[in-house]
Design a protein around this motif. Structure first.
Motif, short mmCIF file in Angstrom:
data_model
loop_
_atom_site.label_atom_id
_atom_site.label_comp_id
_atom_site.label_asym_id
_atom_site.label_seq_id
_atom_site.Cartn_x
_atom_site.Cartn_y
_atom_site.Cartn_z
N GLY A 55 0.80 -1.22 0.00
CA GLY A 55 0.00 0.00 0.00
C GLY A 55 0.83 1.27 0.00
O GLY A 55 0.34 2.33 0.38
N GLU A 56 2.09 1.17 -0.43
CA GLU A 56 2.99 2.32 -0.42
C GLU A 56 3.05 3.05 -1.75
O GLU A 56 3.77 4.04 -1.89
CB GLU A 56 4.41 1.87 -0.04
N ALA A 113 17.92 6.20 -0.07
CA ALA A 113 17.23 6.29 1.22
C ALA A 113 17.74 7.49 2.00
O ALA A 113 16.98 8.15 2.71
CB ALA A 113 17.46 5.00 2.01
N ALA A 114 19.03 7.79 1.86
CA ALA A 114 19.59 8.96 2.54
C ALA A 114 18.94 10.24 2.03
O ALA A 114 18.66 11.16 2.79
CB ALA A 114 21.10 9.00 2.34
N LEU A 128 22.56 6.53 8.93
CA LEU A 128 21.21 6.40 9.50
C LEU A 128 20.33 5.53 8.63
O LEU A 128 19.66 4.61 9.13
CB LEU A 128 20.60 7.79 9.66
N SER A 129 20.33 5.78 7.33
CA SER A 129 19.48 4.99 6.43
C SER A 129 19.94 3.54 6.39
O SER A 129 19.12 2.62 6.36
CB SER A 129 19.48 5.60 5.03
N SER A 130 21.25 3.33 6.40
CA SER A 130 21.77 1.95 6.37
C SER A 130 21.43 1.22 7.66
O SER A 130 21.09 0.02 7.64
CB SER A 130 23.29 1.98 6.16
N THR A 131 21.51 1.91 8.79
CA THR A 131 21.16 1.30 10.07
C THR A 131 19.69 0.89 10.09
O THR A 131 19.34 -0.23 10.49
CB THR A 131 21.44 2.28 11.22
N GLN A 157 9.63 2.42 3.46
CA GLN A 157 9.79 1.59 4.65
C GLN A 157 10.80 2.21 5.61
O GLN A 157 10.59 2.22 6.83
CB GLN A 157 10.25 0.19 4.26
N ILE A 158 11.88 2.71 5.06
CA ILE A 158 12.92 3.31 5.90
C ILE A 158 12.41 4.57 6.57
O ILE A 158 12.63 4.79 7.78
CB ILE A 158 14.18 3.60 5.05
#
Length: 291
Positions: A55-56, A113-114, A128-131, A157-158
């Protein structure tokens, strides 16, 4: 929307766009209009399909494009994803593009993601995004390899995970940055393991673990914190068989944590990479009465 099967004698040069709910059946029709297209990437189709199923899916300027003769120029991965998800989604459909634009479609830089986290104002966006990504992988597929299409985590999701617990993610990355200077593992591996273990600890009880790892001062020879500090930084160079990956690094950290929380269950502490049949250890919850 109607697309004639036969090539028009007088192509319409006017670009027209409209928002259409593309059903799996309509996606099949659109795909039948493709003559020359890029090679299908199954991993990309799966990623888009999972985005739809979760649903994203969001309506953006990126959609489906046809040239002035009704030939599909762009959007085959989105169309295949709709079919695989068996779910209709809204998207912009363009008609009347010049055939010459095919070579420049989708040649821009993919948003990372970053990039998605940039608006949060956080520091260390890549870490942060990788974590966050590895926390999600740990929680959803701890015993499977974290690579390939199956390990893809969407930007949505991230961002959603970050919004659920921004303070602890921020703190974990900051702590991970400092601890990685004293441990064998990478910044991301330590940050992820810190997040997962602090999740299993009451507020305020984690300081003893962190301070011991940072300084090593006053730790006896059987302390799991000392054992973790003494895992050699060049451990990856000591094995010619297999490079230590993120799962291995996190497993070693969590094994040490578990031995520190409950030494009786830990037995003889052996901090080594995961064996082929070995499952990822789960962090033991630290009791409130822990001292």
């Amino acid at each position: 929307m109607t697309i004639d099967d036969e090539e028009s004698e007088e192509p319409n040069e006017e670009l027209v766009s409209r928002i259409i709910k593309v059903t799996p059946e309509l996606a099949e029709i659109y795909l039948s209009k493709a003559t020359v297209n890029r090679r299908l990437n199954a991993g990309q189709v799966r990623t888009l399909m999972e985005t739809i199923i979760r649903g994203e899916w969001k309506l953006t300027h990126q959609g489906i494009a046809f040239d002035s003769n009704g030939t599909l120029l762009d959007g085959q991965h989105r169309l295949h994803a709709i079919i695989e998800a068996n779910t209709p989604v809204e998207m912009v459909v363009f008609e009347g593009l010049s055939k010459d634009v095919f070579s420049v479609l989708d040649t821009g830089k993919r948003r990372s993601a970053a990039d998605t986290l940039f608006s949060t104002g956080e520091k260390y966006l890549s870490q942060l995004s990788s974590t966050i990504r590895h926390v999600i992988l740990f929680n959803t597929m701890p015993n499977l390899p974290w690579r390939g299409a199956q390990a893809r985590v969407s930007n949505d999701q991230i961002l959603a995970a970050y919004n659920e617990d921004p303070d602890r993610y921020r703190e974990s990355v900051s702590i991970g940055r400092e601890l990685s200077k004293h441990l064998f593992a990478s910044w991301t591996a330590v940050s992820t393991a810190v997040f997962l273990t602090t999740e299993a600890a009451p507020a305020g009880e984690i300081e003893a673990w962190i301070s011991g790892l940072k300084s090593g001062a006053g730790l006896d020879s059987h302390d799991a914190r000392l054992a973790l500090r003494e895992v050699p930084k060049d451990i990856q160079k000591r094995s010619s068989k297999r490079k230590m990956n993120m799962r291995d690094q996190m497993a070693i950290y969590i094994k040490a944590w578990n031995a520190w929380v409950d030494p009786e269950k830990a037995g003889e502490l052996r901090l080594h990479r995961l064996k082929k049949t070995e499952k990822m250890p789960m962090p033991i919850k630290l009791p409130f009465e822990f001292k």
